[in-house]
Design an enzyme around this catalytic site. Structure first.
Site, PDB file in Angstrom:
ATOM      1  N   LYS A  11       0.595  -1.377   0.220  1.00 65.76           N
ATOM      2  CA  LYS A  11      -0.370   0.222   0.213  1.00 65.76           C
ATOM      3  C   LYS A  11       0.906   1.114   0.150  1.00 65.76           C
ATOM      4  O   LYS A  11       2.292   1.271   0.561  1.00 65.76           O
ATOM      5  CB  LYS A  11      -0.728   0.154   0.736  1.00 65.76           C
ATOM      6  CG  LYS A  11      -0.157   0.493   2.863  1.00 65.76           C
ATOM      7  CD  LYS A  11      -0.078   1.433   2.942  1.00 65.76           C
ATOM      8  CE  LYS A  11       0.586   1.638   4.737  1.00 65.76           C
ATOM      9  NZ  LYS A  11       1.253   2.839   4.675  1.00 65.76           N
ATOM     10  N   ASP A 137      -2.840  -0.997   9.849  1.00 60.56           N
ATOM     11  CA  ASP A 137      -3.354  -1.424   8.440  1.00 60.56           C
ATOM     12  C   ASP A 137      -3.775  -2.259   7.894  1.00 60.56           C
ATOM     13  O   ASP A 137      -4.477  -2.553   6.899  1.00 60.56           O
ATOM     14  CB  ASP A 137      -1.996  -0.532   7.892  1.00 60.56           C
ATOM     15  CG  ASP A 137      -1.280   0.709   7.902  1.00 60.56           C
ATOM     16  OD1 ASP A 137      -2.257   1.643   8.083  1.00 60.56           O
ATOM     17  OD2 ASP A 137       0.010   0.566   7.939  1.00 60.56           O
TER      18      ASP A 137
HETATM   19  O1  C5P Z   1      -1.060  -0.601  14.960  1.00 60.48           O
HETATM   20  P1  C5P Z   1       0.189  -0.622  14.681  1.00 60.48           P
HETATM   21  O2  C5P Z   1       0.802  -1.477  15.494  1.00 60.48           O
HETATM   22  O3  C5P Z   1       0.564  -0.421  13.452  1.00 60.48           O
HETATM   23  O4  C5P Z   1       0.614   0.676  15.408  1.00 60.48           O
HETATM   24  C1  C5P Z   1       2.452   0.968  14.728  1.00 60.48           C
HETATM   25  C2  C5P Z   1       2.308   1.489  15.818  1.00 60.48           C
HETATM   26  O5  C5P Z   1       2.106   3.309  15.045  1.00 60.48           O
HETATM   27  C3  C5P Z   1       2.370   2.274  17.222  1.00 60.48           C
HETATM   28  O6  C5P Z   1       2.218   1.512  18.085  1.00 60.48           O
HETATM   29  C4  C5P Z   1       1.462   3.110  17.670  1.00 60.48           C
HETATM   30  O7  C5P Z   1       2.705   3.918  18.271  1.00 60.48           O
HETATM   31  C5  C5P Z   1       1.630   4.134  15.816  1.00 60.48           C
HETATM   32  N1  C5P Z   1       0.148   4.365  16.195  1.00 60.48           N
HETATM   33  C6  C5P Z   1      -0.425   4.905  16.215  1.00 60.48           C
HETATM   34  N2  C5P Z   1      -1.906   5.932  16.036  1.00 60.48           N
HETATM   35  C7  C5P Z   1      -2.288   4.644  14.885  1.00 60.48           C
HETATM   36  C8  C5P Z   1      -1.802   4.186  13.916  1.00 60.48           C
HETATM   37  C9  C5P Z   1      -0.715   3.602  14.911  1.00 60.48           C
HETATM   38  O8  C5P Z   1      -0.050   6.235  17.189  1.00 60.48           O
HETATM   39  N3  C5P Z   1      -3.775   5.490  13.937  1.00 60.48           N
END
Ligand code: C5P
Length: 283
Positions: A11, A137
């Site tokens: 993506k 994602d």
């Molecule tokens: O959800 P995921 O593990 O992919 O997110 C990785 C990091 O990105 C999280 O630990 C967070 O710090 C940040 N994040 C965020 N807000 C979001 C998505 C991700 O702060 N909406």
């Protein structure tokens, strides 16, 4: 033995805006995402032994809970009381820690494949609920295509668009972990992105409007940490790209080019600069 193969496309963010910090520590985002034809492939095969086995052609991929495809299988298996096992083979083409959602797309492909293999008959909404437990994602990757994404990443609305463009992707030889970038955000200081303008430009097939509105609020933070990202952007623009932007939290930079000759020029000028250069199309 039954095997199912699922494609897991990379993506890109045509837009990433940060609306504010949430009480759960995450951020409310507003994004425009597209999928491109740089893909991993996930193959799931049923196993009599009641265990999850993960293998990959990339030796850097963990074969345990740390791998998002393992997490996806574990969640589905526990939630739907599946008594048999599964072997998962991950063929990696999408660079790791690149901002291209490779791990999330692999998890989404695993959910789709196991939904078929185990006859779960889950709706997209049910799959999104599982995906959200793996990463922000994953819901988008379960939808794919052109989409507006809001909330933490769970609110996905398709956009009717057909951007006819070549995409050149350049992944520098370092990675950036998303979870190290978000803590550096000062929501009052970041540059904002007009997501509504990007969406309407896509809907109207207005390439000039898209060029003027595309943006990523995380770019300044990642460029401050790795100025090489800016060098890639500059080199793309001087070699004839229509626009150049970092995707996700980086470090991958992509260029959009309306015709293939232009894209070839960008590829040639970036090849001596970076090892990983890809010319792809939007899906
Ligand atoms: O959800 P995921 O593990 O992919 O997110 C990785 C990091 O990105 C999280 O630990 C967070 O710090 C940040 N994040 C965020 N807000 C979001 C998505 C991700 O702060 N909406």
């Amino acid at each position: 033995m039954v095997s199912i193969i699922e494609r897991a496309p990379a993506k890109l963010n045509l837009g990433l805006d940060i609306l504010g910090k949430r009480v759960d520590g995450y951020h409310d985002l507003s994004m425009v995402m597209i999928s491109v034809d740089l893909c991993d492939y996930v193959t799931v095969t049923d196993r009599k032994e009641n265990e999850i086995i993960v293998e990959s052609d990339n030796p850097r991929m963990p074969n345990n809970q740390k791998n998002d495809v393992f997490k996806a299988a574990r969640l589905l298996k526990d939630q739907y009381h599946i008594q048999s096992g599964v072997s998962i083979y991950l063929s990696k083409k999408i660079p790791v820690c690149a901002g291209m959602g490779g791990g999330s797309s692999d998890a989404a492909a695993t959910i789709r494949a196991l939904n078929k293999l185990w006859g779960l008959e889950l709706t997209k909404e049910e799959m999104v609920k599982v995906g959200m437990q793996i990463g922000s994602d994953v819901p988008y990757c379960l939808h794919g295509g052109y989409a507006k994404v809001k909330g933490k990443g769970e609110l996905v609305t398709p956009i009717k668009a057909n951007l006819s463009s070549w995409v050149v992707l350049v992944k520098p030889d370092f990675g950036i972990s998303t979870r190290t970038v978000f803590p550096d955000i000062d929501c009052d200081q970041i540059s904002r992105v007009d997501i509504a303008k990007i969406v309407s430009s896509l809907e109207k097939n207005d390439y000039e409007g898209l060029k003027a509105s595309i943006g990523n609020s995380l770019e300044d933070i990642s460029i401050a940490r790795k100025p090489f990202i800016q060098k890639i952007k500059d080199k793309m623009m001087t070699s004839g790209a229509d626009l150049a932007l970092m995707t996700g939290s980086g470090p991958t930079v992509f260029a959009l080019c309306r015709n293939e000759r232009q894209a070839n020029r960008v590829v040639n000028s970036l090849k001596g600069f970076c090892k990983e250069v890809y010319k792809v199309r939007t899906l």
